[in-house]
Design a protein around this motif. Structure first.
Motif, PDB file in Angstrom:
ATOM      1  N   LEU A  10      28.661  20.004  49.138  1.00 35.60           N
ATOM      2  CA  LEU A  10      29.252  18.880  49.855  1.00 35.60           C
ATOM      3  C   LEU A  10      29.507  19.247  51.316  1.00 35.60           C
ATOM      4  O   LEU A  10      29.273  18.432  52.216  1.00 35.60           O
ATOM      5  N   SER A  11      29.938  20.464  51.559  1.00 39.62           N
ATOM      6  CA  SER A  11      30.129  20.924  52.943  1.00 39.62           C
ATOM      7  C   SER A  11      28.808  20.943  53.703  1.00 39.62           C
ATOM      8  O   SER A  11      28.749  20.549  54.872  1.00 39.62           O
ATOM      9  N   LEU A  12      27.755  21.397  53.048  1.00 32.91           N
ATOM     10  CA  LEU A  12      26.431  21.398  53.678  1.00 32.91           C
ATOM     11  C   LEU A  12      25.964  19.967  53.957  1.00 32.91           C
ATOM     12  O   LEU A  12      25.351  19.699  54.996  1.00 32.91           O
ATOM     13  N   SER A  13      26.282  19.064  53.055  1.00 39.89           N
ATOM     14  CA  SER A  13      25.950  17.663  53.282  1.00 39.89           C
ATOM     15  C   SER A  13      26.648  17.149  54.537  1.00 39.89           C
ATOM     16  O   SER A  13      26.019  16.502  55.392  1.00 39.89           O
ATOM     17  N   ASN A  14      27.928  17.437  54.650  1.00 40.09           N
ATOM     18  CA  ASN A  14      28.687  17.001  55.829  1.00 40.09           C
ATOM     19  C   ASN A  14      28.114  17.605  57.108  1.00 40.09           C
ATOM     20  O   ASN A  14      27.990  16.919  58.124  1.00 40.09           O
ATOM     21  N   ALA A  15      27.752  18.875  57.047  1.00 38.38           N
ATOM     22  CA  ALA A  15      27.199  19.552  58.225  1.00 38.38           C
ATOM     23  C   ALA A  15      25.882  18.903  58.657  1.00 38.38           C
ATOM     24  O   ALA A  15      25.661  18.649  59.845  1.00 38.38           O
ATOM     25  N   HIS A  16      25.014  18.614  57.690  1.00 36.42           N
ATOM     26  CA  HIS A  16      23.731  17.989  58.027  1.00 36.42           C
ATOM     27  C   HIS A  16      23.925  16.557  58.514  1.00 36.42           C
ATOM     28  O   HIS A  16      23.180  16.093  59.384  1.00 36.42           O
ATOM     29  N   SER A  17      24.934  15.895  57.984  1.00 38.28           N
ATOM     30  CA  SER A  17      25.234  14.537  58.446  1.00 38.28           C
ATOM     31  C   SER A  17      25.664  14.550  59.911  1.00 38.28           C
ATOM     32  O   SER A  17      25.164  13.777  60.726  1.00 38.28           O
ATOM     33  N   VAL A  18      26.557  15.479  60.247  1.00 36.66           N
ATOM     34  CA  VAL A  18      27.032  15.615  61.621  1.00 36.66           C
ATOM     35  C   VAL A  18      25.887  16.026  62.548  1.00 36.66           C
ATOM     36  O   VAL A  18      25.796  15.569  63.691  1.00 36.66           O
ATOM     37  N   ALA A  19      24.984  16.853  62.037  1.00 39.83           N
ATOM     38  CA  ALA A  19      23.864  17.334  62.835  1.00 39.83           C
ATOM     39  C   ALA A  19      22.761  16.280  62.982  1.00 39.83           C
ATOM     40  O   ALA A  19      21.779  16.510  63.684  1.00 39.83           O
ATOM     41  N   ASP A  21      20.927  14.822  60.399  1.00 35.73           N
ATOM     42  CA  ASP A  21      19.834  14.924  59.428  1.00 35.73           C
ATOM     43  C   ASP A  21      20.278  14.274  58.109  1.00 35.73           C
ATOM     44  O   ASP A  21      20.676  14.963  57.163  1.00 35.73           O
ATOM     45  N   PRO A  22      20.219  12.939  58.036  1.00 38.17           N
ATOM     46  CA  PRO A  22      20.720  12.252  56.841  1.00 38.17           C
ATOM     47  C   PRO A  22      19.926  12.555  55.577  1.00 38.17           C
ATOM     48  O   PRO A  22      20.483  12.491  54.484  1.00 38.17           O
ATOM     49  N   VAL A  23      18.666  12.911  55.703  1.00 38.41           N
ATOM     50  CA  VAL A  23      17.857  13.202  54.513  1.00 38.41           C
ATOM     51  C   VAL A  23      18.369  14.477  53.833  1.00 38.41           C
ATOM     52  O   VAL A  23      18.571  14.509  52.616  1.00 38.41           O
ATOM     53  N   LYS A  24      18.604  15.530  54.623  1.00 40.56           N
ATOM     54  CA  LYS A  24      19.169  16.762  54.046  1.00 40.56           C
ATOM     55  C   LYS A  24      20.601  16.517  53.574  1.00 40.56           C
ATOM     56  O   LYS A  24      21.015  17.044  52.541  1.00 40.56           O
ATOM     57  N   ALA A  25      21.352  15.730  54.340  1.00 40.98           N
ATOM     58  CA  ALA A  25      22.730  15.413  53.947  1.00 40.98           C
ATOM     59  C   ALA A  25      22.738  14.721  52.590  1.00 40.98           C
ATOM     60  O   ALA A  25      23.544  15.055  51.713  1.00 40.98           O
ATOM     61  N   LEU A  26      21.835  13.773  52.405  1.00 45.22           N
ATOM     62  CA  LEU A  26      21.734  13.050  51.136  1.00 45.22           C
ATOM     63  C   LEU A  26      21.373  13.990  49.999  1.00 45.22           C
ATOM     64  O   LEU A  26      21.947  13.924  48.909  1.00 45.22           O
ATOM     65  N   SER A  27      20.450  14.892  50.263  1.00 46.11           N
ATOM     66  CA  SER A  27      20.026  15.849  49.242  1.00 46.11           C
ATOM     67  C   SER A  27      21.204  16.719  48.779  1.00 46.11           C
ATOM     68  O   SER A  27      21.432  16.876  47.581  1.00 46.11           O
ATOM     69  N   TYR A  28      21.943  17.266  49.739  1.00 49.77           N
ATOM     70  CA  TYR A  28      23.076  18.123  49.371  1.00 49.77           C
ATOM     71  C   TYR A  28      24.203  17.339  48.709  1.00 49.77           C
ATOM     72  O   TYR A  28      24.835  17.823  47.761  1.00 49.77           O
ATOM     73  N   ALA A  29      24.466  16.120  49.173  1.00 46.20           N
ATOM     74  CA  ALA A  29      25.528  15.312  48.562  1.00 46.20           C
ATOM     75  C   ALA A  29      25.167  14.954  47.123  1.00 46.20           C
ATOM     76  O   ALA A  29      26.025  14.980  46.229  1.00 46.20           O
ATOM     77  N   THR A  30      23.894  14.639  46.893  1.00 43.90           N
ATOM     78  CA  THR A  30      23.439  14.322  45.535  1.00 43.90           C
ATOM     79  C   THR A  30      23.564  15.543  44.631  1.00 43.90           C
ATOM     80  O   THR A  30      24.023  15.442  43.485  1.00 43.90           O
ATOM     81  N   LYS A  31      23.174  16.706  45.148  1.00 43.53           N
ATOM     82  CA  LYS A  31      23.330  17.945  44.373  1.00 43.53           C
ATOM     83  C   LYS A  31      24.793  18.207  44.066  1.00 43.53           C
ATOM     84  O   LYS A  31      25.152  18.607  42.947  1.00 43.53           O
ATOM     85  N   LEU A  49      29.778  11.427  45.672  1.00 46.07           N
ATOM     86  CA  LEU A  49      29.104  10.130  45.585  1.00 46.07           C
ATOM     87  C   LEU A  49      29.513   9.215  46.735  1.00 46.07           C
ATOM     88  O   LEU A  49      28.709   8.393  47.196  1.00 46.07           O
ATOM     89  N   PHE A  50      30.740   9.349  47.207  1.00 45.59           N
ATOM     90  CA  PHE A  50      31.176   8.578  48.375  1.00 45.59           C
ATOM     91  C   PHE A  50      30.292   8.941  49.574  1.00 45.59           C
ATOM     92  O   PHE A  50      29.831   8.066  50.308  1.00 45.59           O
ATOM     93  N   ALA A  51      30.034  10.234  49.738  1.00 47.50           N
ATOM     94  CA  ALA A  51      29.138  10.673  50.810  1.00 47.50           C
ATOM     95  C   ALA A  51      27.744  10.101  50.604  1.00 47.50           C
ATOM     96  O   ALA A  51      27.117   9.593  51.547  1.00 47.50           O
ATOM     97  N   VAL A  52      27.242  10.146  49.365  1.00 46.88           N
ATOM     98  CA  VAL A  52      25.916   9.600  49.056  1.00 46.88           C
ATOM     99  C   VAL A  52      25.854   8.120  49.434  1.00 46.88           C
ATOM    100  O   VAL A  52      24.913   7.673  50.097  1.00 46.88           O
ATOM    101  N   GLY A  53      26.863   7.361  49.030  1.00 49.11           N
ATOM    102  CA  GLY A  53      26.881   5.929  49.322  1.00 49.11           C
ATOM    103  C   GLY A  53      26.886   5.633  50.804  1.00 49.11           C
ATOM    104  O   GLY A  53      26.160   4.742  51.281  1.00 49.11           O
ATOM    105  N   GLY A  58      23.979   4.177  55.852  1.00 48.23           N
ATOM    106  CA  GLY A  58      23.498   4.541  57.174  1.00 48.23           C
ATOM    107  C   GLY A  58      21.981   4.502  57.293  1.00 48.23           C
ATOM    108  O   GLY A  58      21.434   4.235  58.362  1.00 48.23           O
ATOM    109  N   LEU A  59      21.316   4.750  56.180  1.00 49.68           N
ATOM    110  CA  LEU A  59      19.854   4.707  56.157  1.00 49.68           C
ATOM    111  C   LEU A  59      19.324   3.290  55.931  1.00 49.68           C
ATOM    112  O   LEU A  59      18.110   3.070  55.939  1.00 49.68           O
TER     113      LEU A  59
END
Length: 129
Positions: A10-19, A21-31, A49-53, A58-59
């Protein structure tokens, strides 16, 4: 430890979101959501799942966003997470606005507003004790 892994994902998802890269963010949030579900941590699953949604929204994947955020709302109700419910209601309202469903958005926002006075009273009580 699966919960540590889910939190890291989830932290990696947040980092990629801030950076940006929503595709990587989505991947990490789903994982993270899947890992949390496997570990039976409903709170962490709902957070992921809140992050995923929100990433889906956003996409522009509004149907996926709505389905995911409704799942968050159901999970947060199961564990009586009022803050999580409020966040899910606000995110769903935004999704409805994106679709132009103003009446649905207004009803969803009203749930957020209805929750606010209860939270304010609790905060005042906490601060004055």
């Amino acid at each position: 430890d699966p919960l540590r892994v889910a939190r890291a994902q989830l932290s990696l998802s947040n980092a990629h979101s801030v950076a940006g890269d929503p595709v990587k963010a989505l991947s990490y949030a789903t994982k993270a959501a899947n890992t949390a579900r496997t570990a039976s941590d409903t709170k962490l699953e709902s957070m992921a799942l809140f992050a995923v949604g929100n990433i889906y929204a956003g996409l522009g994947a509004i149907a996926y966003a709505e389905r995911t955020l409704n799942r968050v709302l159901n999970l947060t109700k199961e564990i009586d997470d009022r803050h999580g419910q409020n966040m899910a209601n606000a995110a769903l309202a935004n999704v409805y606005l994106m679709r132009g469903e103003v009446d649905k958005a207004e009803a969803q926002y009203q749930q957020v507003i209805d929750f606010a006075p209860k939270r304010i009273v609790r905060m005042r009580s906490f601060l004055h004790d």
